[in-house]
Design a protein around this motif. Sequence first.
Motif, short mmCIF file in Angstrom:
data_model
loop_
_atom_site.label_atom_id
_atom_site.label_comp_id
_atom_site.label_asym_id
_atom_site.label_seq_id
_atom_site.Cartn_x
_atom_site.Cartn_y
_atom_site.Cartn_z
N ASP A 1 0.82 -1.22 0.00
CA ASP A 1 0.00 0.00 0.00
C ASP A 1 0.85 1.27 0.00
N VAL A 2 1.93 1.24 0.79
CA VAL A 2 2.81 2.41 0.88
C VAL A 2 4.24 1.94 0.69
N PHE A 3 4.96 2.61 -0.21
CA PHE A 3 6.40 2.33 -0.35
C PHE A 3 7.16 3.61 -0.06
N PHE A 4 8.06 3.52 0.90
CA PHE A 4 8.91 4.66 1.24
C PHE A 4 10.28 4.37 0.65
N ASP A 5 10.65 5.11 -0.40
CA ASP A 5 11.84 4.74 -1.18
C ASP A 5 13.02 5.67 -0.91
N ASN A 6 14.09 5.07 -0.41
CA ASN A 6 15.35 5.79 -0.23
C ASN A 6 16.38 5.40 -1.29
N VAL A 7 16.08 4.42 -2.13
CA VAL A 7 17.12 3.73 -2.91
C VAL A 7 16.97 3.91 -4.42
N GLY A 8 15.75 3.84 -4.95
CA GLY A 8 15.55 3.95 -6.39
C GLY A 8 16.05 2.73 -7.16
N GLY A 9 16.28 2.90 -8.47
CA GLY A 9 16.86 1.84 -9.30
C GLY A 9 16.01 0.58 -9.34
N ASP A 10 16.69 -0.58 -9.28
CA ASP A 10 16.00 -1.86 -9.44
C ASP A 10 15.01 -2.14 -8.31
N ILE A 11 15.29 -1.62 -7.14
CA ILE A 11 14.39 -1.88 -6.00
C ILE A 11 13.06 -1.16 -6.21
N LEU A 12 13.12 0.08 -6.67
CA LEU A 12 11.88 0.80 -6.99
C LEU A 12 11.10 0.05 -8.07
N ASP A 13 11.81 -0.41 -9.09
CA ASP A 13 11.12 -1.15 -10.16
C ASP A 13 10.47 -2.44 -9.65
N ALA A 14 11.15 -3.11 -8.74
CA ALA A 14 10.58 -4.35 -8.20
C ALA A 14 9.30 -4.04 -7.40
N VAL A 15 9.34 -3.02 -6.58
CA VAL A 15 8.16 -2.72 -5.75
C VAL A 15 7.00 -2.27 -6.64
N LEU A 16 7.30 -1.54 -7.72
CA LEU A 16 6.22 -1.10 -8.63
C LEU A 16 5.39 -2.27 -9.15
N THR A 17 6.02 -3.44 -9.28
CA THR A 17 5.27 -4.60 -9.79
C THR A 17 4.33 -5.19 -8.75
N ARG A 18 4.43 -4.73 -7.50
CA ARG A 18 3.66 -5.35 -6.41
C ARG A 18 2.71 -4.36 -5.73
#
Lengths: 336, 336
Positions: free
Chosen positions: A217-234
Motif C-alpha cells: 500500500d505504501v512504499f517509502f523509497d530511499n534507494v531507487g533503481g531496481d528496487i523501486l522497479d521491483a516494488v512497482l510490480t507489487r
Amino acid sequence: MSEQNTQVKLIKRPVGEVQNSDFEVGQAPIPEPRDGEVLIKVHSLSLDPAMRGWMNEGKSYVPPVGIGEVMRALGAGQVIRSRDAKFKEGDWVSGIVGVQEYAAVPAKELTPIDPSLAPVAKYLGVLGMPGMTAYFGLLEVGQPKEGETVVISGAAGAVGQVVGQVAKLKGCKVVGIAGGPEKCRFLTEELGFDGAIDYKAEDVKAGLKRTCPDGVDVFFDNVGGDILDAVLTRLRMHARIAICGAISQYNNTTPVKGPSNYMSLLVNRARMQGLVVFDYRHQYAAAAQEMAGWMAQGKLKSKEHIVRGIEQFPEHLMMLFRGENFGKLVLQVAED
Amino acid sequence: MSEQNTQVKLIKRPVGEVQNSDFEVGQAPIPEPRDGEVLIKVHSLSLDPAMRGWMNEGKSYVPPVGIGEVMRALGAGQVIRSRDAKFKEGDWVSGIVGVQEYAAVPAKELTPIDPSLAPVAKYLGVLGMPGMTAYFGLLEVGQPKEGETVVISGAAGAVGQVVGQVAKLKGCKVVGIAGGPEKCRFLTEELGFDGAIDYKAEDVKAGLKRTCPDGVDVFFDNVGGDILDAVLTRLRMHARIAICGAISQYNNTTPVKGPSNYMSLLVNRARMQGLVVFDYRHQYAAAAQEMAGWMAQGKLKSKEHIVRGIEQFPEHLMMLFRGENFGKLVLQVAED
C-alpha cells in the motif's frame, strides 16, 4: 582548544564516486562570530546521502556547494562565543555547520539541543532531519492507514528505521529492505518489523511475494533503481510511493535509471510523490515532541554508526553508498 | 442486413507493432441475444491506444483479450433486437461491442446515445470514454487552479484536445505537444490553446522554455518516453503529472523507458499519479451534462478522424502509434 580550524573544502565536482582528490583538507583561523552569530565548536557531523547531490552543479532543492567552499554539512556542537541573545556560551545547538571543527553561524538558523537527554548523535538522526524526514514523509506523503502494508527501502538507515517504527505505531504491517542478515535481523528482532528482505541474498520481487502476498500500500523509497522497479510490480490499488531519495543512483556516471515499471501507477491508480523535509519546518516542534514521547516509552529505538577523523570525510561518506553503515552515520570530530 | 457477422479475432499476442497476422478476419452467424441482452448492429468502433495493452498477457486494469476471442473494442450502434426492457429496437447505444459487425451485449452494460444531437463518432470521442478520461484526469488528478500552466502530450488526440479546452475553461494557460504544423495550428487556432510544440520540428525542452518560461504546474501525459522526461525537467513546485497513457512505449520490444528525470518529483515536491477512467463511472452522467453544455455554447470543439474497412483493423490501429490520426480515430463499419 586548538588554535586552528580544520576544514574540508570541495575543490572539484566529483564524477561518479567521490574521491579524496575532490576535497582539500586545510587549516584556517578560528572565525570571529559577527553580530547575530554564534561560534560553535563542532562535536559531530551528519553524513547524509543528500550530500552527494549538493556537490553537483544544477538546480536542486538547495544551491550546490561552491568550488572552494567548505563542504556543507548538518552538525551539532557547543556554543563557545555568542553575539546573539538567543544562545549563551555552553549551550548546545544543531544546524548547518559545514565539515569543519569550528563554525560561525547565524543564531536564528540554529536549533537548541540537550545532550543530557540523549547523545548528540541522536540529535543528528532520529531526533534530527532524518527523523523528521521519516515522520513527515511517511505520514504526510505516504498517508498509511491502519492495517495497510508499508515497505521501506534502505530500511536500516537513518530514515528507514524511523519510518518502519512509526508505521508500526500507526497499526501497519511493515517490511524493510536492507543489505545483509545482520541488518535484517535488527529490523525484525530489535525494531519489531513484520518482515525483512535481504536484497543481497534474495531477489527483491520474490521477497515481496513472500513477505507481502497481498501487495504493497505504501512504499517509502530511499534507494531507487531496481528496487523501486521491483516494488512497482507489487503495488495494491491506490498505493502511495514516497520518493525520499535514490541512493543507488547518486554516483551514476550514466543517466539515472528511471522506473521502467512506472505504468503500474496507471494500472493501480497509484501515485508517486517527492518530499523535501524543509517544507514541514513549521511542524518540526510538534513532531519532535511526539517522537520524544515514543522514545521515552521505548517504542522508538535508533541505532547510530559513529566514525572519527574529519580528514577522512570522503571515505566515511562513501560508506553510505556502499551500504557499509549500520544505522545513522555520524562523523564525530571532537572528543566528548 | 447481411446474413453473416464479420469479426476480427486475436489469434496471436503481438510482439512490438501489431501485424495483420496477429488477427484473423472471419465470418460467424449473427448471434442470438440471450435474456437481458440486446443485439446491436455496430455502426462505429473506437480505436484506442489502450487496445495495444489489452492484447498483452499479464495483470492490468482489465483482463487481456484471450487468444481466439473477438478483439475488444468500444463502439456504438443500433439495437435491432432486444431481450431487455431497458432498450427497444431502433434505440442507439454505446458500450463494449468488439471488433465485429453485430454484437449481443447485456443491456446493463450499455449507455443510450442520441445521434440526432451529435454524430455517432462524437459519442466515441468527446462525449465518450476519451472525453470522460480528459475531464476526470485533468480535474481530479491534475487539479488545475486558475492561472496555472497546463501542458498536454498527444494534445491533438481524442483525449488531449478535450483536456486542453477544459483547462482553458478553468482559466489555465494551456500548451499542447503534437506532431506536425497542421496539428499545432489546430490547437492554437481552432481550440484556443495558448501555445503548441511540434515535437517533430522542435526540441521539446526548448519548446517548453519558449512556451512555458515559468515552468509547468500540470502535465497530462498520453505519450511517456522522452517527452515525459523533457517535461520533468521543467516542473514547478508542487506540480502534478497525470499519467493517462504512454503511447510511445506500447509497441516496445525492449523494456519501457522509465522516466530518468523522476527525481524532479523530489526536488519540486511534485507528484505523478495514474488514472483509469472507469473509477469515475458514477460521475459520468454529471460530467457528460457539463461537457454537453460547453459544446452547445461552442466552448468545446472536437475533431474526429473516420476510417473504414473492418478487415483492415490492424492497419487502422497502427495509425495511432505512428501519429497519423488527426483527432479521435473511429472505424466506421456500417453505412449511415
